[in-house]
Design a protein around this motif. Structure first.
Motif, PDB file in Angstrom:
ATOM      1  N   ASP A 296       0.561  -1.046  -0.039  1.00 31.96           N
ATOM      2  CA  ASP A 296       0.061  -0.009  -0.002  1.00 31.96           C
ATOM      3  C   ASP A 296       1.029   1.269   0.129  1.00 31.96           C
ATOM      4  O   ASP A 296       0.554   2.232  -0.713  1.00 31.96           O
ATOM      5  CB  ASP A 296      -0.883   0.002   1.130  1.00 31.96           C
ATOM      6  CG  ASP A 296      -1.985  -0.894   0.723  1.00 31.96           C
ATOM      7  OD1 ASP A 296      -2.358  -1.443  -0.377  1.00 31.96           O
ATOM      8  OD2 ASP A 296      -2.755  -1.354   1.717  1.00 31.96           O
TER       9      ASP A 296
ATOM     10  N   THR B  49       0.824   3.913  -3.141  1.00 38.09           N
ATOM     11  CA  THR B  49       0.712   5.412  -2.599  1.00 38.09           C
ATOM     12  C   THR B  49       1.771   6.227  -3.475  1.00 38.09           C
ATOM     13  O   THR B  49       1.325   7.139  -4.049  1.00 38.09           O
ATOM     14  CB  THR B  49       0.454   5.560  -1.203  1.00 38.09           C
ATOM     15  OG1 THR B  49      -0.366   4.748  -0.708  1.00 38.09           O
ATOM     16  CG2 THR B  49       0.139   7.052  -0.901  1.00 38.09           C
TER      17      THR B  49
ATOM     18  N   ILE C 299      -0.944   8.376   3.037  1.00 39.99           N
ATOM     19  CA  ILE C 299      -1.558   7.537   4.023  1.00 39.99           C
ATOM     20  C   ILE C 299      -1.640   7.885   5.512  1.00 39.99           C
ATOM     21  O   ILE C 299      -0.486   8.324   6.074  1.00 39.99           O
ATOM     22  CB  ILE C 299      -0.509   6.035   4.043  1.00 39.99           C
ATOM     23  CG1 ILE C 299      -0.829   5.440   2.721  1.00 39.99           C
ATOM     24  CG2 ILE C 299      -0.974   5.082   5.119  1.00 39.99           C
ATOM     25  CD1 ILE C 299       0.178   3.945   2.424  1.00 39.99           C
TER      26      ILE C 299
ATOM     27  N   TYR D 237      -5.060   2.015   9.165  1.00 33.32           N
ATOM     28  CA  TYR D 237      -4.536   3.007   8.083  1.00 33.32           C
ATOM     29  C   TYR D 237      -5.552   3.168   7.106  1.00 33.32           C
ATOM     30  O   TYR D 237      -6.410   2.128   6.749  1.00 33.32           O
ATOM     31  CB  TYR D 237      -2.910   2.813   7.856  1.00 33.32           C
ATOM     32  CG  TYR D 237      -2.897   1.711   6.788  1.00 33.32           C
ATOM     33  CD1 TYR D 237      -3.011   1.854   5.527  1.00 33.32           C
ATOM     34  CD2 TYR D 237      -2.302   0.553   7.521  1.00 33.32           C
ATOM     35  CE1 TYR D 237      -2.604   0.806   4.643  1.00 33.32           C
ATOM     36  CE2 TYR D 237      -2.380  -0.391   6.618  1.00 33.32           C
ATOM     37  CZ  TYR D 237      -2.405  -0.495   5.122  1.00 33.32           C
ATOM     38  OH  TYR D 237      -2.176  -1.632   4.277  1.00 33.32           O
ATOM     39  N   ARG D 238      -5.505   4.467   6.510  1.00 31.77           N
ATOM     40  CA  ARG D 238      -6.345   4.781   5.520  1.00 31.77           C
ATOM     41  C   ARG D 238      -5.350   5.454   4.167  1.00 31.77           C
ATOM     42  O   ARG D 238      -4.599   6.283   4.556  1.00 31.77           O
ATOM     43  CB  ARG D 238      -7.308   5.920   5.808  1.00 31.77           C
ATOM     44  CG  ARG D 238      -8.263   6.236   4.538  1.00 31.77           C
ATOM     45  CD  ARG D 238      -9.191   7.343   5.078  1.00 31.77           C
ATOM     46  NE  ARG D 238     -10.211   6.672   5.759  1.00 31.77           N
ATOM     47  CZ  ARG D 238     -11.552   7.139   6.136  1.00 31.77           C
ATOM     48  NH1 ARG D 238     -11.469   8.399   6.054  1.00 31.77           N
ATOM     49  NH2 ARG D 238     -12.590   6.269   6.623  1.00 31.77           N
ATOM     50  N   VAL D 239      -5.608   4.729   2.995  1.00 26.91           N
ATOM     51  CA  VAL D 239      -5.025   5.226   1.950  1.00 26.91           C
ATOM     52  C   VAL D 239      -5.836   6.342   1.332  1.00 26.91           C
ATOM     53  O   VAL D 239      -7.004   6.319   0.999  1.00 26.91           O
ATOM     54  CB  VAL D 239      -4.868   4.250   0.638  1.00 26.91           C
ATOM     55  CG1 VAL D 239      -4.010   4.971  -0.396  1.00 26.91           C
ATOM     56  CG2 VAL D 239      -3.935   3.322   1.440  1.00 26.91           C
TER      57      VAL D 239
ATOM     58  N   GLU E 239       1.107  10.250   9.535  1.00 29.40           N
ATOM     59  CA  GLU E 239       0.720  10.121   8.246  1.00 29.40           C
ATOM     60  C   GLU E 239       2.133  10.019   7.507  1.00 29.40           C
ATOM     61  O   GLU E 239       3.179  10.629   7.898  1.00 29.40           O
ATOM     62  CB  GLU E 239      -0.180  11.062   7.697  1.00 29.40           C
ATOM     63  CG  GLU E 239       0.338  12.570   7.834  1.00 29.40           C
ATOM     64  CD  GLU E 239      -0.679  13.312   7.389  1.00 29.40           C
ATOM     65  OE1 GLU E 239      -0.209  14.446   6.380  1.00 29.40           O
ATOM     66  OE2 GLU E 239      -1.958  13.366   7.512  1.00 29.40           O
TER      67      GLU E 239
END
Length: 194
Positions: A93, A97, A110, A119-121, A156
Motif C-alpha cells: 500500500d 501510494t 497514508i 490506516y487509510r490510503v 501520516e
C-alpha cells in the motif's frame, strides 16, 4: 519314510464357481488337506472380533500427545504468517501510494490510526468495496496484528509527485512474540520489510 523330514506346505487356489483354498501338507506318505476356503474364513472371523479397549486407549493417547506437541508450533506459525502478510500489505500500500502520486503528479497520503491498528490510503476507493474509503484494519481478521512502535514524526506519510516522502521512518508490526519492521527511506521513498 515317516514324518521325520521337513514339512512343506503348498497353497493351491482353484478358480471357478466354488473356489477353494487348499492348505496341504506333504509328509512323504501322501497329501493331507487341512482347510477349505469356508473353514479358513470362519476361523479367521472367530479369531478377530474387534479392537480391545486398551488398544483404543493407546491410540487416543498417542494422538493426544502428538496434538499437544504440534499445537504450540502451529500457533507460532500462524502468528508469524499473519505478521508477514500484514507487513507485506502495508509495504504494497505504501508503494501503491508512491506510484499513484508519481503517475498522477499529485500527493499521495497514508494516514495511520496506530491505537486502532488501522490506516487509510487517502483519495482512493477500497478495491473490494467500491465507493468506500480504502481503510485497512490490521488488528482484525485475517491479520490480528498491532502497531508496536513507530519512528514517524506524525501519523501520516505523504509522497509528493517525485516519489520521495515528506519523512521516512520505521513501523513495527507485532503479534505474539513475532514482529516485522516496515521501513520507508526518506531519501528515495523505498519501502522494505526487515
Amino acid at each position: 519314510m515317516g514324518t521325520d523330514g521337513p514339512l512343506v506346505f503348498d497353497v493351491a487356489l482353484s478358480m471357478g464357481e466354488r473356489s477353494l483354498v487348499k492348505l496341504t501338507r506333504h509328509t512323504g506318505q501322501g497329501v493331507l488337506m487341512l482347510s477349505s476356503h469356508r473353514t479358513f474364513v470362519r476361523r479367521l472371523a472367530k479369531r478377530r472380533r474387534g479392537v480391545s479397549f486398551v488398544e483404543v486407549t493407546i491410540v487416543v493417547l498417542i494422538m493426544g500427545i502428538t496434538a499437544a506437541a504440534t499445537v504450540p508450533s502451529f500457533h507460532q506459525f500462524l502468528s508469524a504468517k499473519a505478521v508477514d502478510c500484514a507487513a507485506d500489505r502495508l509495504k504494497r500500500d505504501l508503494e501503491l501510494t508512491r506510484e499513484r502520486a508519481n503517475r498522477t503528479s499529485s500527493n499521495g497520503t497514508i494516514k495511520f490510526a496506530f491505537n486502532r491498528g488501522a490506516y487509510r490510503v487517502m483519495g482512493m476507493e477500497h478495491p473490494d468495496h467500491p465507493g468506500q474509503p480504502y481503510d485497512v484494519f490490521l488488528n482484525e481478521f485475517p491479520y490480528g496484528v498491532r502497531f508496536k512502535a513507530t519512528t514517524l514524526g506524525g501519523n501520516e506519510i505523504t509522497f509528493p509527485w517525485h516519489g520521495r516522502p515528506d519523512e521516512g521512518g520505521l513501523i513495527v508490526l507485532e503479534r505474539g512474540h513475532y514482529s516485522r519492521v516496515v521501513s520507508v527511506d526518506a531519501n528515495s521513498g523505498t519501502v522494505e520489510i526487515q
